[in-house]
Design a protein around this motif. Structure first.
Motif, PDB file in Angstrom:
ATOM      1  N   GLU A 246      13.121   6.219  -8.638  1.00 59.22           N
ATOM      2  CA  GLU A 246      14.569   6.089  -8.471  1.00 59.22           C
ATOM      3  C   GLU A 246      15.212   7.385  -7.997  1.00 59.22           C
ATOM      4  OE1 GLU A 246      16.165   3.133  -8.835  1.00 59.22           O
ATOM      5  OE2 GLU A 246      14.119   2.356  -9.089  1.00 59.22           O
ATOM      6  N   ARG A 247      14.410   8.462  -7.952  1.00 56.81           N
ATOM      7  CA  ARG A 247      14.954   9.759  -7.497  1.00 56.81           C
ATOM      8  C   ARG A 247      13.815  10.591  -6.915  1.00 56.81           C
ATOM      9  NH1 ARG A 247      15.980  15.102  -9.201  1.00 56.81           N
ATOM     10  NH2 ARG A 247      18.014  15.898  -8.495  1.00 56.81           N
ATOM     11  N   VAL A 248      13.559  10.403  -5.628  1.00 59.25           N
ATOM     12  CA  VAL A 248      12.491  11.119  -4.932  1.00 59.25           C
ATOM     13  C   VAL A 248      13.062  12.426  -4.392  1.00 59.25           C
ATOM     14  CG1 VAL A 248      10.849  11.027  -3.025  1.00 59.25           C
ATOM     15  CG2 VAL A 248      11.331   8.969  -4.361  1.00 59.25           C
TER      16      VAL A 248
ATOM     17  N   MET B 103       0.839  -1.195   0.000  1.00 57.71           N
ATOM     18  CA  MET B 103       0.000   0.000   0.000  1.00 57.71           C
ATOM     19  C   MET B 103       0.877   1.248   0.000  1.00 57.71           C
ATOM     20  SD  MET B 103      -2.998   1.041   2.710  1.00 57.71           S
ATOM     21  CE  MET B 103      -3.892   2.591   2.528  1.00 57.71           C
ATOM     22  N   ALA B 104       0.484   2.263  -0.762  1.00 56.40           N
ATOM     23  CA  ALA B 104       1.271   3.486  -0.881  1.00 56.40           C
ATOM     24  C   ALA B 104       1.206   4.309   0.395  1.00 56.40           C
ATOM     25  CB  ALA B 104       0.772   4.321  -2.064  1.00 56.40           C
TER      26      ALA B 104
ATOM     27  N   PRO C 111      -2.453   9.125  -2.108  1.00 53.59           N
ATOM     28  CA  PRO C 111      -1.323   8.186  -2.144  1.00 53.59           C
ATOM     29  C   PRO C 111      -0.109   8.874  -2.756  1.00 53.59           C
ATOM     30  CG  PRO C 111      -2.956   7.628  -3.828  1.00 53.59           C
ATOM     31  CD  PRO C 111      -3.568   8.688  -2.981  1.00 53.59           C
ATOM     32  N   PHE C 112       1.043   8.664  -2.138  1.00 54.90           N
ATOM     33  CA  PHE C 112       2.259   9.297  -2.642  1.00 54.90           C
ATOM     34  C   PHE C 112       2.798   8.503  -3.819  1.00 54.90           C
ATOM     35  CE2 PHE C 112       6.980   9.701  -2.493  1.00 54.90           C
ATOM     36  CZ  PHE C 112       7.032  11.002  -2.991  1.00 54.90           C
ATOM     37  N   GLU C 113       2.861   9.171  -4.959  1.00 55.21           N
ATOM     38  CA  GLU C 113       3.386   8.560  -6.179  1.00 55.21           C
ATOM     39  C   GLU C 113       4.477   9.484  -6.722  1.00 55.21           C
ATOM     40  OE1 GLU C 113       0.015   8.107  -8.709  1.00 55.21           O
ATOM     41  OE2 GLU C 113      -0.911   6.554  -7.459  1.00 55.21           O
ATOM     42  N   PRO C 114       5.730   9.159  -6.498  1.00 56.07           N
ATOM     43  CA  PRO C 114       6.815  10.034  -6.950  1.00 56.07           C
ATOM     44  C   PRO C 114       6.900  10.075  -8.467  1.00 56.07           C
ATOM     45  CG  PRO C 114       7.704   7.967  -6.122  1.00 56.07           C
ATOM     46  CD  PRO C 114       6.233   7.952  -5.818  1.00 56.07           C
ATOM     47  N   ARG C 115       7.436  11.168  -8.972  1.00 54.94           N
ATOM     48  CA  ARG C 115       7.620  11.310 -10.413  1.00 54.94           C
ATOM     49  C   ARG C 115       8.591  10.258 -10.924  1.00 54.94           C
ATOM     50  NH1 ARG C 115      10.226  15.428 -11.871  1.00 54.94           N
ATOM     51  NH2 ARG C 115       9.168  15.946 -13.826  1.00 54.94           N
TER      52      ARG C 115
ATOM     53  N   GLU D  27       3.522  23.102 -15.402  1.00 55.57           N
ATOM     54  CA  GLU D  27       2.153  23.103 -14.882  1.00 55.57           C
ATOM     55  C   GLU D  27       2.122  23.084 -13.361  1.00 55.57           C
ATOM     56  OE1 GLU D  27      -0.848  23.355 -16.460  1.00 55.57           O
ATOM     57  OE2 GLU D  27       0.388  23.861 -18.208  1.00 55.57           O
ATOM     58  N   VAL D  28       3.157  22.513 -12.755  1.00 53.20           N
ATOM     59  CA  VAL D  28       3.237  22.450 -11.295  1.00 53.20           C
ATOM     60  C   VAL D  28       4.660  22.776 -10.868  1.00 53.20           C
ATOM     61  CG1 VAL D  28       1.389  20.741 -11.044  1.00 53.20           C
ATOM     62  CG2 VAL D  28       3.768  19.972 -11.262  1.00 53.20           C
ATOM     63  N   PHE D  29       4.809  23.114  -9.588  1.00 52.38           N
ATOM     64  CA  PHE D  29       6.136  23.273  -8.990  1.00 52.38           C
ATOM     65  C   PHE D  29       6.426  22.067  -8.113  1.00 52.38           C
ATOM     66  CE2 PHE D  29       8.376  25.525  -5.246  1.00 52.38           C
ATOM     67  CZ  PHE D  29       9.610  25.043  -5.634  1.00 52.38           C
ATOM     68  N   ALA D  30       5.509  21.752  -7.193  1.00 53.40           N
ATOM     69  CA  ALA D  30       5.641  20.563  -6.337  1.00 53.40           C
ATOM     70  C   ALA D  30       4.327  19.803  -6.392  1.00 53.40           C
ATOM     71  CB  ALA D  30       5.966  20.965  -4.907  1.00 53.40           C
ATOM     72  N   ASN D  31       4.409  18.493  -6.456  1.00 56.91           N
ATOM     73  CA  ASN D  31       3.193  17.681  -6.545  1.00 56.91           C
ATOM     74  C   ASN D  31       2.487  17.520  -5.210  1.00 56.91           C
ATOM     75  OD1 ASN D  31       3.112  17.122  -9.333  1.00 56.91           O
ATOM     76  ND2 ASN D  31       4.740  15.600  -9.102  1.00 56.91           N
ATOM     77  N   TYR D  32       3.227  17.580  -4.105  1.00 53.55           N
ATOM     78  CA  TYR D  32       2.643  17.432  -2.770  1.00 53.55           C
ATOM     79  C   TYR D  32       3.154  18.569  -1.892  1.00 53.55           C
ATOM     80  CZ  TYR D  32       1.625  12.687  -4.371  1.00 53.55           C
ATOM     81  OH  TYR D  32       1.174  11.616  -5.099  1.00 53.55           O
TER      82      TYR D  32
END
Length: 456
Positions: free
Chosen positions: A22-24, A1-2, A15-19, A249-254
């Protein structure tokens, strides 16, 4: 589970889904180093240190940037007051900050960028904003035009008039709009400054973080975090200038924001004398107890600071250390699933600490190998929370504290208070002198008399 995180931008848990798994990437606004950090400043350092630990369990490469703001008008004023260069102020308080946070179990970030080391990146970003029509030059200032970014205000969800009133922005005659904010401003001969296309000057606060974040993490990042007080205008301005400079479109996702810390149910303020610095608190309390209290409430909720909750934390940690003293194994276990599940549910530290204490109670009911396995799991769970890692230091701190006759000190303070009430100031001064000889310093305020043991 995320992992689930509450995204301030969306006003809900997601849920946290990194871009890129391999590099968060994570950026947390760090201190402006002109004075000691108060306990409210320590809350994001502790909370997002925990998030960094949690992310590292899932992802092989987590880059955590926490900046040092070492050029700012408050720093300039402190340097002017003391008659020293700003570097004397910033280097001193940056090192104190690192040491004080380390005493709270806060690890170093992956990178610790300093604003003064990123002037080229700051100037380059400002030039791009001007070229794209998002910023303009006026009387040696460069300002961001908030009307050029239609989504301005999406994080704090205020209309522009409300934002201007809430931020108490300077309505200068050279601004196109009252809400436009400074990217660059001129410096006089007494102020620190750097050469730029707009003259000798220094950056505004907001552009510093955008430039440092881009330099170390990229144009778009996974997580940006900080205190609730930074949501507007600082984070709002970061979003606008970063998106406009990079064309994204965004700067930070979370976006994550921790709640305020109050002192005995009152907002901390220099004017009423109840600001509690970490540096002073560490003279009276073990750093681990401070960390425990900072984790005792959910990070998004307010946290009320008091001697009562500190004493409770010390008692709890005493009991937990007594339990883990039985552990004879090397640490090999994973954290308890219930502790991990609580933390992965938007850093639910109250639930995680409750599970930790439940594990400790269960240990006392077991024997032999089964007990050792449970102890390993208890210590692994505590390690993730940054607790129960230094039993020798804890015992040393507790022995130092126990050598102080707190009951006698409190009795003398009560006698002094009575003498002052009776206007027997000679007797009150005698008691103060007696306490001074015992190594005790008194601090009188409208909330009463606090005492501390001199460390020098």
């Amino acid at each position: 589970m995320a992992i689930q995180l509450y995204n301030s931008l969306e006003r809900k848990k997601q849920p946290f889904e990194p871009r890129d798994p391999e590099r968060v990437t994570m950026y947390v606004c760090g201190p402006t180093v002109y004075n000691y950090a108060h306990i409210g400043n320590a809350r994001p350092a502790v909370v997002f240190d925990l998030l960094f630990r949690l992310l590292q369990r899932r992802y092989p490469n987590v880059i955590y940037a926490r900046n040092i703001t070492d050029v700012d008008d408050k720093i300039n004023q402190a340097a002017a007051d003391q008659g020293v260069p700003i570097q004397v102020i910033t280097e001193r308080f940056a090192e104190i900050y690192r040491n004080d946070m380390a005493a709270l179990g806060v690890g170093r970030p992956t990178v610790e960028p300093h604003a003064t080391e990123h002037m080229a990146e700051i100037i380059d970003m400002i030039e791009r904003l001007i070229d794209k029509g998002h910023a303009y030059v006026a009387e040696q200032h460069v300002l961001f035009d908030v009307t050029s970014h239609p989504e301005y205000g999406e994080l704090s969800r205020r209309d522009r008039r409300e934002m201007i009133a809430g931020a108490r922005v300077e309505v200068a005659p050279y601004k196109k709009n009252p809400g436009d904010f400074v990217l660059w401003k001129p410096s006089d001969d007494q102020q620190p400054g750097w050469p730029s296309p707009w003259g000798h000057g220094r950056p505004g606060w907001h552009i510093e973080c955008s430039a440092m974040s881009a330099a170390h993490l990229g144009d778009v990042i996974d997580i940006h975090a900080g205190g609730q007080d930074l949501m507007f205008p600082h984070h709002e301005n970061e979003i606008a200038q970063s998106r406009c400079a990079h064309g994204t479109e965004v700067f930070a996702n979370y976006w994550l924001h921790n709640g305020f810390v109050t002192a005995d149910k009152r907002k901390m303020s220099k004017s009423i004398g109840n600001t509690l610095t970490v540096h002073e608190l560490l003279k009276h309390w073990p750093g681990e107890a401070l960390r425990y209290v900072l984790l005792s409430a959910h990070y998004r909720q307010p946290l009320d600071w008091s001697d009562k909750v500190l004493n409770q934390a010390v008692s709890t940690l005493d009991r937990l250390y007594r339990v883990t003293d039985r552990c004879t194994h090397e640490l090999q276990a994973d954290p308890a699933p219930a502790v991990l599940a609580a933390l992965e549910d938007d850093l639910n530290t109250p639930a995680a600490l409750a599970e930790l204490n439940q594990l400790a109670r269960a240990v006392t009911q077991l024997e032999g190998e089964q007990q050792q396995q449970q102890l390993d799991q208890l210590k692994a769970s505590a390690a993730l929370l940054g607790l129960l890692q230094e039993p020798e230091k804890w015992q040393q701190d507790r022995q130092t504290e126990s050598s102080v006759d707190s009951k006698k000190i409190e009795q003398l303070i009560e006698q002094r208070n009575q003498a002052r009430s009776d206007r027997n100031f000679q007797r009150a001064d005698q008691i103060r002198d007696q306490l001074h000889e015992m190594g005790v310093e008194l601090e009188d305020s409208s909330q009463g008399t606090r005492w501390k043991i001199r460390t020098e």
